[in-house]
Scaffold this active site. Structure first.
Site, short mmCIF file in Angstrom:
data_model
loop_
_atom_site.label_atom_id
_atom_site.label_comp_id
_atom_site.label_asym_id
_atom_site.label_seq_id
_atom_site.Cartn_x
_atom_site.Cartn_y
_atom_site.Cartn_z
N LYS A 114 2.58 4.72 -0.53
CA LYS A 114 3.09 3.65 0.33
C LYS A 114 2.17 2.44 0.31
O LYS A 114 2.62 1.30 0.50
CB LYS A 114 3.31 4.16 1.76
CG LYS A 114 2.05 4.66 2.48
CD LYS A 114 1.40 3.60 3.34
CE LYS A 114 0.11 4.12 3.95
NZ LYS A 114 -0.54 3.12 4.80
N THR B 292 3.98 0.14 6.97
CA THR B 292 3.04 -0.58 6.11
C THR B 292 3.70 -1.73 5.37
O THR B 292 3.04 -2.71 5.03
CB THR B 292 2.39 0.40 5.11
OG1 THR B 292 1.92 1.54 5.82
CG2 THR B 292 1.22 -0.24 4.39
#
Length: 332
Positions: free
Chosen positions: A190, A247
């Protein structure tokens, strides 16, 4: 299992926030900081001015520069940058209390070896019980006690239950899993994808492109995880999809802010200049690309970001290459 004292290795923003989690859960905490100025700041003013300014630390948290100060801790949270995990654990090993579990809280894949943090732990402290803590959690939110849910992965169900009960609190809710690989892959990949989303924002490609990057990036994350033996359901949880959404959705993310700067025209050197905190995606991107190639897993977004960070392509060429890829079925 009863835990009274927790050690936290690494006093960056995330390590300091986790020290607060442990203190709020009723543990005495020893926070190890590599930087002398961090030790001085916390000792004198109860604030980590370098990495988490404005947050007053609980009196249950003591600070030390020496890893030997963690020798009596019942459990240890390891939070150094992923690329320094091996050296840090090797230095800590002589001081490790037998049977004390190590909760790995850093997200990344080791460059060179292409190993996950659990594999690094197995090679440096082979007898230490292991767990992985990962999920959508900004240090600033956690330090303020704002509601946060994470994955706590542990192969030993009884140990996992004990750790979950120990670390949980009114604002911090761990969900138990047994799939450590899935928890680690989500956290590592991620960060690379967040750079891509920041790049899209910096180039003002729109919300539609942002949503497409998250969705197609999640498919890449899942493919790599499954190839490494993870369960797709784990990657679809807090430690994968949940962390990816967070994120990739806020410049508060160091990785997204790096991509944003690159998208706005800054060089990599300019984007990284003056940053004390590590953008783990920058460090992990080459390892993610190499690991995917080794396993024969198609990860075009991560491949493109690794190429950009290595100076092999430009932002505009990267975007053109992704948009001109052959059309295909969505599930391929």
């Amino acid at each position: 299992m009863s835990y009274r004292t927790a050690g936290v290795i690494g006093a960056g923003a995330w390590g300091t926030a986790l020290a607060l989690v442990c203190a709020r859960a009723g543990l005495n905490v020893v926070l190890q900081a590599r930087e002398p100025e961090v030790v001085e700041s916390i000792t004198a003013r109860r604030i980590n001015e370098a990495f988490l300014p404005g947050v007053v630390l609980d009196d249950a948290i003591s600070v030390t520069a020496d890893l030997s100060g963690l020798s009596d801790c019942d459990l240890v949270l390891a939070v150094p940058p992923a690329q320094f995990m091996r050296a840090t654990l090797a230095a800590y090993a002589p001081h490790h209390k037998a049977s004390a579990p190590i909760v790995l809280c850093s997200k990344g894949i080791e460059r060179g070896s292409l190993k996950l943090m659990t594999e690094v732990l197995a090679e440096t402290l082979p007898d230490a019980p292991a767990a992985v803590l990962s999920g959508p959690s900004f240090a600033a939110d956690v330090s303020r006690g704002l509601p946060t849910a994470v994955t706590l992965a542990c192969a030993d169900a009884a140990l996992g239950e004990a750790l979950m009960e120990t670390l949980s609190g009114p604002g911090f809710r761990p969900y138990l899993a047994t799939d450590l690989v899935g928890a680690e892959v989500g956290g590592a990949v991620k960060n690379v994808l967040a750079i891509a989303c920041g790049l899209s924002e910096g180039r003002r490609l729109g919300r539609s492109a942002h949503a497409a990057l998250i969705t197609r990036g999640f498919a890449e994350m899942t493919r790599l995880g499954v190839a490494l033996g993870a369960e797709a359901a784990t990657v679809a949880g807090l430690c994968g999809l949940g962390d990816l959404v967070l994120t990739c959705s806020s410049p508060q993310s160091r990785n997204m802010s790096l991509g944003l700067a690159l998208g706005e025209g800054q060089s990599i050197e300019q984007a990284l200049a003056g940053k004390r905190s590590v953008a783990e995606g920058y460090e992990s991107a080459p390892a993610v690309r190499e690991l995917a190639r080794r396993l024969g897993v198609e990860m075009p977004i991560c491949e493109a970001i690794a190429g950009l960070l290595a100076g092999e392509t430009t932002v505009d060429a990267l975007i053109e290459a992704l948009l001109s890829r052959p059309l295909k079925a969505e599930r391929e």
